[in-house]
Write a protein that holds these residues in place. Structure first.
Motif, mmCIF file in Angstrom:
data_model
loop_
_atom_site.group_PDB
_atom_site.id
_atom_site.type_symbol
_atom_site.label_atom_id
_atom_site.label_comp_id
_atom_site.label_asym_id
_atom_site.label_seq_id
_atom_site.Cartn_x
_atom_site.Cartn_y
_atom_site.Cartn_z
ATOM 1 N N ASP A 178 24.515 28.511 11.614
ATOM 2 C CA ASP A 178 25.049 29.640 10.852
ATOM 3 C C ASP A 178 25.318 30.833 11.770
ATOM 4 O O ASP A 178 26.345 31.525 11.628
ATOM 5 C CB ASP A 178 24.057 30.049 9.754
ATOM 6 N N GLN A 179 24.423 31.079 12.726
ATOM 7 C CA GLN A 179 24.636 32.188 13.656
ATOM 8 C C GLN A 179 25.859 31.944 14.527
ATOM 9 O O GLN A 179 26.633 32.883 14.808
ATOM 10 C CB GLN A 179 23.393 32.369 14.536
ATOM 11 N N ASN B 61 28.899 32.701 12.363
ATOM 12 C CA ASN B 61 29.119 34.138 12.235
ATOM 13 C C ASN B 61 29.659 34.730 13.529
ATOM 14 O O ASN B 61 30.541 35.618 13.513
ATOM 15 C CB ASN B 61 27.813 34.834 11.844
ATOM 16 N N ARG B 62 29.136 34.256 14.656
ATOM 17 C CA ARG B 62 29.594 34.760 15.934
ATOM 18 C C ARG B 62 31.062 34.373 16.152
ATOM 19 O O ARG B 62 31.878 35.142 16.685
ATOM 20 C CB ARG B 62 28.737 34.162 17.049
ATOM 21 N N ARG C 187 20.018 27.372 10.834
ATOM 22 C CA ARG C 187 20.129 28.816 11.108
ATOM 23 C C ARG C 187 20.907 29.036 12.396
ATOM 24 O O ARG C 187 21.729 29.964 12.496
ATOM 25 C CB ARG C 187 18.736 29.445 11.200
ATOM 26 N N PHE C 188 20.669 28.187 13.387
ATOM 27 C CA PHE C 188 21.383 28.274 14.654
ATOM 28 C C PHE C 188 22.882 28.059 14.429
ATOM 29 O O PHE C 188 23.725 28.806 14.954
ATOM 30 C CB PHE C 188 20.820 27.224 15.614
#
Length: 334
Positions: free
Chosen positions: A324-325, A328-329, A321-322
């Motif tokens: 993926d964030q 996206n960022r 999840r980290f």
């Protein structure tokens, strides 16, 4: 065997030696039937010496009290005197009792018979040192050497030769009674973790918590504040992950990982603020999964497999999840 003394329990004496203080002479003496005693478990590999027994039996000297482990009635010090008393047709002997554990009784037996009476042979002392290392793997080579009458180098050799049989501990108890890590890197990592939770702790406080010197604690605190790894590159005793990350890429997927981490650790943007330093520490710790995976898997007990698997999966999902964030960022600012 000889006639020295000790207490009824194992302690660390004024010099930090892990054996009893010489106070047995203050203990009460009892007259005990010899038939109740056992001489099994002596540190003498070949058993009692017949000639020494005959010499003792032929003297007119009154034997001093022997030392006996009360819970098992095993003779700790004085087996030759017991055999000599039997040759004299005596059926009772004076006894002082030791009330410690069986392991402590053996250590005391070795200690007493190294320093007086009929000396233990080299083979006896080697065998005794090995047995003590089995019972007390956290004792330092010097402490075991002092007890067994060997050099610390000989004890270290015995430890290496039989290392597969001993638990691999992260610390040793030295002759001064202090607990120390087996390598400096372990102490530095503990200090770094302490600083992370208590960033304003003084060096002496960090040193006491991590079991390292004040000078080392001060250095670790400075490195953590600068976003550096607590174990300097090339430091003897550094862990596998630290050595690999400091050495640079070795080829393959792990080599690329090491190279990426090394670049991040040298980036001031990470090193000069707390969140960046925290992230670097997390990445350093996670490096162990890449370089020690097989050993870590082998170290999981069968009954804990499912629980560790569940926690590892949850951590993996959190890291994903980290990632993926971050992706996206990157797209937002790309």
């Amino acid at each position: 065997m000889g006639d020295d003394a000790g207490t009824t329990r194992m302690t660390v004496d004024a010099h930090g030696e892990p054996w009893p203080d010489p106070k047995l002479e203050a203990l009460p003496v009892e007259l005990v039937p010899i038939a109740r005693l056992t001489v099994a478990g002596s540190p003498r590999v070949g058993g009692a010496d017949p000639e020494h027994i005959r010499v003792l039996a032929g003297t007119s000297t009154v034997f001093p009290p022997i030392l006996v482990h009360r819970p098992t009635m095993r003779v700790i010090d004085g087996a030759h005197r017991v055999h000599a008393a039997l040759l004299r047709d005596e059926r009772q002997i004076e006894v002082r009792y030791f009330d410690g554990s069986e392991d402590d009784a053996f250590v005391l037996s070795v200690r007493l018979n190294v320093t007086h009476g009929l000396p233990l042979s080299r083979a006896d002392r080697n065998s005794a040192a090995e047995k003590i290392l089995h019972a007390h793997p956290d004792w330092s080579d010097r402490a075991v050497a002092a007890i067994s009458g060997l050099s610390d180098k000989t004890v270290a050799s015995i430890r290496r030769r039989t290392s597969a049989e001993f638990p691999q501990l992260s610390h040793r108890v030295g002759r001064d009674g202090r607990v120390r890590p087996n390598n400096a890197a372990a102490g530095r990592r503990r200090a770094a973790a302490y600083v992370q939770h208590r960033p304003h702790a003084r060096p002496r406080e960090i040193a006491e918590a991590a079991g390292i010197s004040v000078t080392t604690a001060r250095d670790v605190r400075g490195r953590v504040r600068e976003g550096l790894h607590p174990v300097p590159a090339g430091r003897a005793g550094a862990g596998t992950a630290e050595r690999a990350a400091d050495a640079g890429p070795e080829g393959g997927a792990d080599g690329a990982l090491f190279s990426s981490l090394r670049r991040l650790r040298s980036d001031p943007s990470f090193r000069h603020h707390e969140t960046g330093r925290m992230l670097l520490r997390l990445l350093d710790t996670s490096m162990l999964i890449a370089v020690e995976q097989d050993r870590l898997v082998d170290g999981v007990p069968v009954h804990g497999t499912d629980a560790v698997k569940q926690v590892a999966t949850q951590y993996a999902q959190a890291w994903q999840r980290f990632a993926d964030q971050l992706e996206n960022r990157g797209r937002m600012f790309g």
